[in-house]
Design a protein around this motif. Structure first.
Motif, PDB file in Angstrom:
ATOM      1  N   GLU A 273      -4.498   9.718  -2.226  1.00  0.00           N
ATOM      2  CA  GLU A 273      -3.799   8.911  -3.233  1.00  0.00           C
ATOM      3  C   GLU A 273      -4.546   8.915  -4.557  1.00  0.00           C
ATOM      4  O   GLU A 273      -3.945   9.093  -5.620  1.00  0.00           O
ATOM      5  CB  GLU A 273      -3.620   7.474  -2.725  1.00  0.00           C
ATOM      6  CG  GLU A 273      -2.789   7.437  -1.464  1.00  0.00           C
ATOM      7  CD  GLU A 273      -2.158   6.089  -1.216  1.00  0.00           C
ATOM      8  OE1 GLU A 273      -2.546   5.115  -1.870  1.00  0.00           O
ATOM      9  OE2 GLU A 273      -1.263   6.033  -0.348  1.00  0.00           O
TER      10      GLU A 273
ATOM     11  N   LEU B  86       2.385   4.066  -2.153  1.00  0.00           N
ATOM     12  CA  LEU B  86       2.355   4.610  -3.508  1.00  0.00           C
ATOM     13  C   LEU B  86       3.630   5.405  -3.745  1.00  0.00           C
ATOM     14  O   LEU B  86       3.782   6.505  -3.229  1.00  0.00           O
ATOM     15  CB  LEU B  86       1.120   5.482  -3.692  1.00  0.00           C
ATOM     16  CG  LEU B  86       0.640   5.742  -5.120  1.00  0.00           C
ATOM     17  CD1 LEU B  86      -0.777   6.262  -5.097  1.00  0.00           C
ATOM     18  CD2 LEU B  86       1.521   6.660  -5.901  1.00  0.00           C
TER      19      LEU B  86
ATOM     20  N   GLY C 155       0.792  -1.218   0.000  1.00  0.00           N
ATOM     21  CA  GLY C 155       0.000   0.000   0.000  1.00  0.00           C
ATOM     22  C   GLY C 155       0.827   1.273   0.000  1.00  0.00           C
ATOM     23  O   GLY C 155       0.344   2.326   0.396  1.00  0.00           O
TER      24      GLY C 155
ATOM     25  N   GLY D  45       2.159   8.505   3.439  1.00  0.00           N
ATOM     26  CA  GLY D  45       1.140   9.164   2.624  1.00  0.00           C
ATOM     27  C   GLY D  45       1.713  10.088   1.560  1.00  0.00           C
ATOM     28  O   GLY D  45       2.607   9.711   0.811  1.00  0.00           O
TER      29      GLY D  45
ATOM     30  N   MET E  92       5.061   9.952  -1.298  1.00  0.00           N
ATOM     31  CA  MET E  92       4.991  10.075  -2.765  1.00  0.00           C
ATOM     32  C   MET E  92       5.940  11.170  -3.244  1.00  0.00           C
ATOM     33  O   MET E  92       6.657  10.999  -4.233  1.00  0.00           O
ATOM     34  CB  MET E  92       3.579  10.456  -3.209  1.00  0.00           C
ATOM     35  CG  MET E  92       2.513   9.504  -2.752  1.00  0.00           C
ATOM     36  SD  MET E  92       0.910  10.116  -3.298  1.00  0.00           S
ATOM     37  CE  MET E  92      -0.135   9.462  -2.019  1.00  0.00           C
TER      38      MET E  92
ATOM     39  N   ILE F 121      -4.078  12.151  -6.429  1.00  0.00           N
ATOM     40  CA  ILE F 121      -2.760  12.298  -7.067  1.00  0.00           C
ATOM     41  C   ILE F 121      -2.757  11.571  -8.416  1.00  0.00           C
ATOM     42  O   ILE F 121      -2.337  12.119  -9.437  1.00  0.00           O
ATOM     43  CB  ILE F 121      -1.631  11.758  -6.155  1.00  0.00           C
ATOM     44  CG1 ILE F 121      -1.141  12.879  -5.261  1.00  0.00           C
ATOM     45  CG2 ILE F 121      -0.467  11.269  -6.994  1.00  0.00           C
ATOM     46  CD1 ILE F 121       0.254  12.710  -4.738  1.00  0.00           C
TER      47      ILE F 121
END
Lengths: 322, 293
Positions: free
Chosen positions: B99, A56, A54, A109, A113, B102
């Protein structure tokens, strides 16, 4: 048959089918499939972190690039053999993912990224900056002579296909083994609820770091294979676009499914490839490039089809799909 | 020219960068602060602003000042409307999940680039400056328009700050940023605020682009650098902190001007991106921000 048995059977059958395709595919599609299998390895590495843990990441191009440049530079400048260059690529990927993982996993979170994106951007800029060795955008072309494994030339289409298939099969079975292992289940637990996983006594940082390094190593293997099989190493292959593409492939095929990355990569490759001609005839003068196709695919997938193809199949029909 | 005048020139160039960068980054920071959405398509709103400015200015041949004034109104309005629509059509449906948004804004980035390539083309095109005055300094002449860009940015920043801190609209936005659920309970239409903030953020980027485009040129890939620099500014300044954003824009703009005059620009960018990543790792609230509640 048990679910585990069905899963292993399915994967072996897929590998057998890809092997059979080697003998029947026309030359063009044979070449495409070899490339797609290498890129699918990249997607599988991405999926391990994004789908299962999970996390990203928007910077996986740097791990692909570590393998690409690790192998490419070793073969081009140092004249290393194929197996030595390939190992150098994987080692580069492992060291980079270890360093990036230790730093980036301190964040979560959105910050995760952006941190991964920034590191990948720095990597990309570095390939431009050191253009005395990398030749930047123009890139390096590896000579056929430096791409031979014993008496086999990797530039030969048949050898190339089988080498790509060998790597793909190895990584596919490895992924299946990992996601069915204790580590795989801890990763899914972290994805679903990290605080609860910590409370149950798991060292989530160690598990996430292990996933990052494994993911980095697999992506680097894809990059190294890309350099050695297709003989080209250039900055465009580590630009931000190559961080977005694995995300798109995995989303389309189905995140957290072992076979999804291959399906997503294959579909997107043909979508971009085949839609070019008809779209040009339909809308002449519009200059439709991968930009539009990739953009529309991303927005539609995230809006209407967030589980992807195999994710939906698993949700509706085949509950045992790994 | 000696070292001193070189430094003055570098600082002036840095101020121009800082001025437009602070407008662009303020847009990104507002959107992140209020909506918790990282808008990866922000650079493309900037690019659209420049492209629309070119199209509007082309409608007034021979009258650059009039064309520029028209672009200054039309470009932000058009880009704002587009951003409003994309919030309603895409981001709202995703429930503003960090998420998913994005991924969606990455998709929007590609779509907008494709649209610009299709309808505007692959060429870089100049837009004439509204006036061409050279201000003579003791060591060299300097473009009067660039000084105007600095002044105009300061006015626009001051206006934004006034709206945010002194008006009812600003109060509603700050309330939504502080706690969206409680704001909703007090009757604030949170979804409308989100759409409005997303539009406002895009308009700030478009305004910055209209100011920049007479200095640089309009091109369909021009959104990449502003996006990256805005990210850097917003992170160094602290995600969602407006004062931090301004200080960081000044810092980054000035150092960018100075560093790229004396060192290799690529090396400067590598160091800047790595520094930003490390700031985010070790001081996630930014250099000037307060830790999250």
């Amino acid at each position: 048959m048990t679910d585990a048995g069905k899963a292993w059977m399915l994967h072996v059958a897929l590998i057998a089918a890809l092997f059979a395709l080697h003998f029947v595919l026309p030359a063009y599609h044979h070449g495409v499939l070899a490339r797609v299998m290498v890129l699918a390895v990249f997607a599988m590495g991405y999926n391990l972190l994004f789908g299962y843990a999970g996390l990203l990441s928007l910077g996986h191009a740097m791990f692909f690039g570590a393998g690409l440049y690790g192998a490419g530079l070793a073969a081009y400048h140092l004249g290393w053999s194929v197996s030595a260059a390939f190992s150098a690529g994987i080692l580069a990927g492992i060291s980079l993912s270890l360093a990036v993982g230790v730093l980036a996993l301190r964040t979560t979170g959105v910050a995760f990224m952006i941190v991964t994106m920034m590191f990948a951007q720095a990597f990309y800029l570095a390939t431009l900056h050191f253009n005395a060795w990398t030749r930047g955008d123009e890139g390096l072309v590896l000579q056929t002579a430096s791409r031979t494994l014993g008496s086999l030339s990797l530039a030969d289409p048949a050898t190339r296909y089988l080498a790509a298939l060998a790597l793909f099969s190895l990584v596919l079975l490895l992924t299946l083994a990992v996601v069915r292992s204790r580590l795989g289940r801890v990763l899914v637990a972290i994805r679903e609820n990290e605080p609860r996983t910590i409370m149950l006594g798991y060292d989530t940082f160690a598990a996430k770091l292990a996933a990052t390094v494994l993911s980095g190593a697999i992506c680097a293997a894809a990059g190294a294979a890309y350099a050695l099989l297709f003989g080209y190493v250039g900055s465009t292959l580590v630009s931000v676009q190559y961080s977005i593409l694995p995300l798109l492939w995995v989303l389309m095929g189905g995140a957290a499914t072992t076979i999804g990355p291959l399906i997503g990569t294959l579909l997107m490759y043909y979508l971009v490839d085949l839609s070019g001609g008809p779209l040009d005839r339909l809308l002449p003068g519009w200059h439709l490039t991968y930009l539009g196709v990739v953009g529309v695919a991303l927005v539609l997938l995230i809006l209407f089809f967030p589980k992807g193809i195999l994710g939906t199949v698993r949700g509706r029909w085949l509950r045992w799909l790994p | 020219m000696g070292f001193g005048p070189h430094l003055v020139l570098a600082l002036l160039e840095g101020l121009v960068t800082a001025a437009t960068l602070s407008l662009t980054a303020l847009g990104l920071s507002l959107v992140f602060g209020v909506m918790r959405v990282v808008n990866v398509a922000h650079g493309e709103f900037f690019m659209l602003g420049a492209v629309i400015a070119w199209a509007v200015a082309a409608g007034f041949p021979g009258e650059p000042a009039l064309g520029f004034a028209a672009a200054l109104v039309a470009a932000p309005l058009a880009v704002g409307a587009l951003a409003y629509a994309s919030d309603r059509l895409v981001l709202k449906r995703l429930g503003y999940d960090p998420e998913a948004t994005i991924v969606a804004t990455i998709g929007m980035l590609y779509i907008l680039q494709q649209a610009a390539l299709t309808f505007y083309g692959a060429d870089a095109r100049p837009v004439p400056a509204p006036f061409s005055v050279r201000i003579q300094l003791p060591w060299f002449g300097y473009s009067g328009y660039k000084l105007f860009v600095i002044a105009a940015s300061i006015v626009l920043l001051a206006a934004t700050w006034l709206v945010l801190s002194r008006t009812r609209i600003g109060l509603i936005m700050r309330a939504t940023q502080y706690d969206a659920e409680t704001a909703q309970a007090f009757g604030i239409p949170v979804e409308k605020v989100y759409a409005g903030v997303f539009a406002l953020g895009a308009m700030l980027a478009a305004l910055a682009a209209v100011l920049v485009v007479p200095i640089s040129q309009a091109h369909y890939l021009m959104g990449r650098d502003p996006l990256l620099l805005s990210f850097i500014v917003v992170i160094i300044g602290g995600l969602g902190s407006l004062r931090g954003t301004l200080v960081a824009a000044l810092l980054i703009g000035l150092s960018d001007g100075v560093v790229s005059m004396f060192f290799s620009p690529t090396l400067a960018k590598i160091i800047a991106t790595l520094a930003v990543a490390l700031v985010l790792v070790f001081r996630p609230q930014g250099l000037f921000g307060k830790p999250a509640r």
